[in-house]
Scaffold this motif. Structure first.
Motif, PDB file in Angstrom:
ATOM      1  N   LEU A   1     -24.500  41.131   9.774  1.00 57.12           N
ATOM      2  CA  LEU A   1     -25.461  40.055   9.974  1.00 57.12           C
ATOM      3  C   LEU A   1     -26.732  40.618  10.596  1.00 57.12           C
ATOM      4  O   LEU A   1     -26.686  41.259  11.654  1.00 57.12           O
ATOM      5  CB  LEU A   1     -24.868  38.985  10.892  1.00 57.12           C
ATOM      6  N   GLN A   2     -27.862  40.386   9.932  1.00 50.41           N
ATOM      7  CA  GLN A   2     -29.148  40.831  10.453  1.00 50.41           C
ATOM      8  C   GLN A   2     -30.108  39.679  10.705  1.00 50.41           C
ATOM      9  O   GLN A   2     -31.017  39.791  11.520  1.00 50.41           O
ATOM     10  CB  GLN A   2     -29.818  41.802   9.474  1.00 50.41           C
ATOM     11  N   THR A   3     -29.897  38.582   9.961  1.00 52.49           N
ATOM     12  CA  THR A   3     -30.768  37.416  10.099  1.00 52.49           C
ATOM     13  C   THR A   3     -29.902  36.166  10.235  1.00 52.49           C
ATOM     14  O   THR A   3     -28.794  36.099   9.696  1.00 52.49           O
ATOM     15  CB  THR A   3     -31.701  37.278   8.881  1.00 52.49           C
ATOM     16  N   TYR A   4     -30.427  35.186  10.942  1.00 49.76           N
ATOM     17  CA  TYR A   4     -29.617  34.035  11.352  1.00 49.76           C
ATOM     18  C   TYR A   4     -30.402  32.739  11.132  1.00 49.76           C
ATOM     19  O   TYR A   4     -31.622  32.764  11.023  1.00 49.76           O
ATOM     20  CB  TYR A   4     -29.237  34.190  12.826  1.00 49.76           C
ATOM     21  N   PRO A   5     -29.677  31.591  11.086  1.00 47.72           N
ATOM     22  CA  PRO A   5     -28.244  31.388  11.272  1.00 47.72           C
ATOM     23  C   PRO A   5     -27.450  31.714  10.012  1.00 47.72           C
ATOM     24  O   PRO A   5     -28.012  31.838   8.919  1.00 47.72           O
ATOM     25  CB  PRO A   5     -28.152  29.900  11.592  1.00 47.72           C
ATOM     26  N   VAL A   6     -26.133  31.832  10.196  1.00 48.72           N
ATOM     27  CA  VAL A   6     -25.208  32.071   9.094  1.00 48.72           C
ATOM     28  C   VAL A   6     -24.106  31.011   9.185  1.00 48.72           C
ATOM     29  O   VAL A   6     -23.552  30.778  10.261  1.00 48.72           O
ATOM     30  CB  VAL A   6     -24.586  33.480   9.166  1.00 48.72           C
ATOM     31  N   VAL A   7     -23.819  30.371   8.068  1.00 51.49           N
ATOM     32  CA  VAL A   7     -22.766  29.357   8.011  1.00 51.49           C
ATOM     33  C   VAL A   7     -21.858  29.682   6.832  1.00 51.49           C
ATOM     34  O   VAL A   7     -22.344  29.941   5.725  1.00 51.49           O
ATOM     35  CB  VAL A   7     -23.344  27.932   7.837  1.00 51.49           C
ATOM     36  N   LEU A   8     -20.564  29.690   7.058  1.00 51.37           N
ATOM     37  CA  LEU A   8     -19.622  29.968   5.970  1.00 51.37           C
ATOM     38  C   LEU A   8     -18.367  29.130   6.134  1.00 51.37           C
ATOM     39  O   LEU A   8     -18.056  28.654   7.224  1.00 51.37           O
ATOM     40  CB  LEU A   8     -19.289  31.462   5.904  1.00 51.37           C
ATOM     41  N   ARG A   9     -17.655  28.979   5.029  1.00 52.53           N
ATOM     42  CA  ARG A   9     -16.404  28.211   5.020  1.00 52.53           C
ATOM     43  C   ARG A   9     -15.238  29.133   4.686  1.00 52.53           C
ATOM     44  O   ARG A   9     -15.322  29.952   3.765  1.00 52.53           O
ATOM     45  CB  ARG A   9     -16.482  27.090   3.974  1.00 52.53           C
ATOM     46  N   PHE A  10     -14.152  29.000   5.448  1.00 49.83           N
ATOM     47  CA  PHE A  10     -12.920  29.720   5.136  1.00 49.83           C
ATOM     48  C   PHE A  10     -12.147  28.888   4.123  1.00 49.83           C
ATOM     49  O   PHE A  10     -11.630  27.816   4.447  1.00 49.83           O
ATOM     50  CB  PHE A  10     -12.092  29.942   6.399  1.00 49.83           C
ATOM     51  N   ASP A  11     -12.074  29.358   2.904  1.00 40.31           N
ATOM     52  CA  ASP A  11     -11.343  28.628   1.864  1.00 40.31           C
ATOM     53  C   ASP A  11      -9.843  28.865   1.968  1.00 40.31           C
ATOM     54  O   ASP A  11      -9.048  28.089   1.428  1.00 40.31           O
ATOM     55  CB  ASP A  11     -11.857  29.031   0.484  1.00 40.31           C
ATOM     56  N   THR A  12      -9.471  29.947   2.620  1.00 38.33           N
ATOM     57  CA  THR A  12      -8.076  30.201   2.961  1.00 38.33           C
ATOM     58  C   THR A  12      -8.025  30.586   4.436  1.00 38.33           C
ATOM     59  O   THR A  12      -9.025  31.042   4.999  1.00 38.33           O
ATOM     60  CB  THR A  12      -7.480  31.339   2.113  1.00 38.33           C
ATOM     61  N   ALA A  13      -6.907  30.414   5.067  1.00 31.98           N
ATOM     62  CA  ALA A  13      -6.773  30.772   6.483  1.00 31.98           C
ATOM     63  C   ALA A  13      -7.076  32.258   6.678  1.00 31.98           C
ATOM     64  O   ALA A  13      -6.736  33.091   5.832  1.00 31.98           O
ATOM     65  CB  ALA A  13      -5.361  30.446   6.974  1.00 31.98           C
TER      66      ALA A  13
END
Length: 336
Positions: free
Chosen positions: A55-67
């Protein structure tokens, strides 16, 4: 599997790099802060070279599709998992469907989002690292974009809730500047050091150089009083590695970094030692850095505390995980 919901430019998949191909004109790449990645992989019981999202630039948002079990290292930032605040440098497990948000760092510049089992992208020339200049490796050789999906192993750890002390609080490194905004880096005089005037040699060590906006993973361009040679020279091209400090004709230094060119021809005044490259990687644009002269012997010895820090972390993680399993086994026995 994880899905990128929001990301700024230049966030990429990286591992520890692609050594052994510089003779073919292929740079090493890899994470800028190798210690942050190694810490994340140790915490997650990964292979040391498993890939992460740098990560170099922010914000970052992600979804865990599996645990998935994960850790965010390298930075001190506001991080939340479905609205629950979590700490950096800590092991957490996300359930399928949960959303992770990583805000701008309060300390540091580059984070590593490490996942148990690593990020599964194709291995190209022995590495999963993204080579942006060449357009290969990582995810199609490019930065991550909203809507991208990344395959993971789907492995979760049976133990979480433990973490690591950030290296900045542990490693015995040279002290920062008196104002608290200057990062001190140990460096050795390089091959062409003698080509510079005595005044420029002294100025190189005494100047608090500012990292300019014209900086990236290839190198940091520094701003300060120009350095001068005894006389103009024309050098043959030579091999370049991360840490080399070159001085172009304008006289302001460039420190080569993870995506360094494979060859160069500018005079080399110094080389930042390997043990301090992670500190340079965490310096933000506008930060001032000051070089502190050290010998080759001192530069080699400076890796001992780094290696000891990682070894101690391995022992701590192994002890914690073993103890947690024993406690879990005892509770199961009591219930039975």
């Amino acid at each position: 599997m994880i899905t990128i919901l929001e990301t700024s430019a230049l966030n990429t998949v990286q591992d520890l790099g692609r050594p052994g191909y510089r003779n073919l004109g292929v740079g090493t790449s890899g994470v800028m802060d190798a210690i942050a990645l190694q810490v994340g992989n140790i915490l997650l019981d990964n292979q040391m070279d498993d890939a992460c999202i740098e990560l170099q630039t922010y914000p970052v948002v992600l979804r865990f599709d599996t645990a998935a079990t994960f850790a965010v290292t390298g930075i001190d930032a506001t991080i939340d998992l479905d609205g629950r605040t979590i700490l950096p440098w800590m092991v957490e497990t996300a359930a399928a469907g949960q959303i992770l948000r990583i805000g701008s760092p309060k300390k540091g510049a580059r984070g590593c989002l490490c996942i148990a089992g690593g990020i599964e992208v194709p291995v190209v020339l022995g590495s999963r690292s993204t080579q942006l200049r060449g357009g290969f490796g990582g995810l199609d050789g490019r930065p991550l974009e909203a809507g991208d999906t990344l395959k993971t192993t789907g492995r979760t750890l049976d133990v979480a809730g433990y973490g690591a002390l950030p290296p900045a609080t542990v490693l015995d490194t040279v002290a920062d500047g008196d104002d608290g905004r200057t990062i001190a880096l140990r460096a050795m005089p390089a091959t062409d050091y003698g080509l510079f005037t005595p005044e420029s040699q002294q100025r190189f060590w005494d100047t608090p150089w500012r990292i300019t906006p014209q900086s990236n993973r290839v190198g940091y361009r520094l701003s300060g009083a120009p350095l001068e040679l005894h006389h103009r020279v024309e050098l043959r091209s030579y091999g370049v590695i991360a840490g080399i400090v070159q001085v172009p004709p304008a006289g302001e230094p460039i420190v080569q970094l993870a995506d360094a060119n494979t060859v160069g021809g500018y005079p080399r005044i110094a080389t930042v030692i390997e043990a301090d490259l992670w500190r340079l990687a965490q310096a933000r644009i506008g930060t001032r850095i000051r070089f502190r002269e050290c010998s080759f012997t001192e530069g080699v010895a400076a890796m001992r505390p780094v290696n000891a820090y990682l070894d101690d972390l391995r022992m701590m993680v192994a002890h914690y995980r073993t103890s947690a399993r024993c406690r879990a086994g005892m509770k199961s026995g009591d219930k039975a």
